[in-house]
Write a protein that holds these residues in place. Structure first.
Motif, PDB file in Angstrom:
ATOM      1  N   ALA A 165       0.835  -1.207   0.000  1.00 46.06           N
ATOM      2  CA  ALA A 165       0.000   0.000   0.000  1.00 46.06           C
ATOM      3  C   ALA A 165       0.871   1.259   0.000  1.00 46.06           C
ATOM      4  O   ALA A 165       0.608   2.210  -0.751  1.00 46.06           O
ATOM      5  N   LEU A 198       2.685   1.733  -3.378  1.00 43.78           N
ATOM      6  CA  LEU A 198       1.749   2.222  -4.403  1.00 43.78           C
ATOM      7  C   LEU A 198       1.449   3.705  -4.202  1.00 43.78           C
ATOM      8  O   LEU A 198       1.355   4.469  -5.185  1.00 43.78           O
ATOM      9  N   PHE A 206       4.541   5.666  -5.324  1.00 42.89           N
ATOM     10  CA  PHE A 206       4.600   5.602  -6.801  1.00 42.89           C
ATOM     11  C   PHE A 206       3.595   6.586  -7.410  1.00 42.89           C
ATOM     12  O   PHE A 206       3.902   7.331  -8.355  1.00 42.89           O
ATOM     13  N   THR A 207       2.370   6.598  -6.861  1.00 39.63           N
ATOM     14  CA  THR A 207       1.333   7.466  -7.403  1.00 39.63           C
ATOM     15  C   THR A 207       1.658   8.936  -7.187  1.00 39.63           C
ATOM     16  O   THR A 207       1.484   9.764  -8.075  1.00 39.63           O
ATOM     17  N   PHE A 232       4.638  10.285  -9.463  1.00 36.44           N
ATOM     18  CA  PHE A 232       4.330  10.491 -10.892  1.00 36.44           C
ATOM     19  C   PHE A 232       3.098  11.354 -11.098  1.00 36.44           C
ATOM     20  O   PHE A 232       2.527  11.358 -12.183  1.00 36.44           O
TER      21      PHE A 232
END
Lengths: 222, 78
Positions: B67, B70, B73-74, B77
């Motif tokens: 979690a 992610l 990463f989100t 970007f």
């Protein structure tokens, strides 16, 4: 001749009555419906019924206290959420097959779609973890001293009840419906004395054997 | 005026809206994963099945790590 208490003759009753409090049953003979862990003492992560489990301990366990029975819900009761997970795994593939229908309305980059897809599968993983946790930690323990019921019905809710074996008055089980009869599981009710809380082992496997073992421990008839 | 234009620009782009929504949802999910990991750790203390307790803790930790990874990463970007 008087005994050490100063009593003799008809005053000595049940002199040879065996102690039932600390009696530990021997492992049962293997039957057709038994899981591999039954009767062996070896408990696996998927074990739902184990007699004399060797590698399990619990909070507030006394030094000379021995676990006689470990009971979880029958494995087959996990089938609904396993089927739900299998269906959920394939939903993105079904949606991608009809993705052309959504294209005029939604214009989201591939990178975002990938993140959303990963998030979706992470949620499924979390769902599996929570469901397995609820099954794994909802456990009934019968020791040579007491009966303990760990009830975890939500990730933030747990209830632990216990009673001493000498307070247990009666133990019964119900097994209604074809599914429960085919897979041999049912609800076990342990009735305790007076105002003490009654216990229920919900959807326990091989209820007849469990009732017999508890009855033996409390000194009831076979 | 510029702020209003920026907001208009952000919300006219479906991609950005989707990304912001994902960040918020994953952040909430990360909190949930943290609670699950703590609870599993606590429950393992209440009843401990030696041999599987460590694996169970590892699974909960991997779920939490997934979690958080992610989420990072989100956000990176965005």
């Amino acid at each position: 001749m008087p005994n050490q208490n100063g009593l003799q003759g008809e005053f000595i009753i049940n002199k040879d009555k065996p102690e039932t409090q600390n009696k530990v049953p021997q492992p049962l003979e293997s039957g057709a419906n038994q899981t591999p862990a039954e009767g062996t003492g070896k408990v696996r992560f998927f074990s739902n019924f184990c007699i004399n489990p060797s590698d399990v301990n619990f909070e507030n366990q006394e030094a000379d206290e021995k676990i006689v029975l470990l009971i979880r819900r029958d494995l087959i009761t996990n089938l609904p959420w396993i089927i739900a997970v299998l269906i959920l795994i394939f939903i993105p593939f079904i949606i991608s097959a009809f993705s052309n229908l959504f294209t005029p309305f939604f214009n989201i980059s591939t990178q975002n779609q990938l993140i959303a897809l990963l998030f979706y599968y992470l949620i499924i993983l979390g769902f599996v973890l929570v469901q397995f946790t609820l099954w794994y930690f909802s456990v009934g323990l019968v020791t040579n001293r007491r009966i303990i019921d760990f009830d975890v019905s939500g990730i933030l809710y747990k209830q632990v009840s216990e009673t001493k074996l000498n307070l247990v008055e009666d133990v019964t089980y119900t097994q209604n419906g074809s599914i429960r009869s085919i897979f041999d599981y049912g609800d076990i009710f342990v009735q305790t004395a007076g105002t003490h809380e009654n216990f229920e082992f919900d959807r326990a496997p091989s209820p007849a054997k469990i009732v017999r073992i508890i009855a033996d421990l409390i000194g009831g008839p076979r | 005026m510029e702020i209003a234009q920026l907001i208009m620009h952000l919300f006219s782009d479906q991609n950005t809206i989707a990304r912001i929504a994902l960040v918020i949802l994953i952040a909430f999910y990360g909190l949930f994963a943290l609670i699950v990991a703590i609870q599993i750790n606590n429950l393992n203390r209440v009843i401990n099945q030696i041999g599987f307790a460590a694996i169970f803790n590892l699974l909960a930790f991997l779920h939490l790590s997934g979690a958080l990874a992610l989420l990072v990463f989100t956000v990176l970007f965005l």
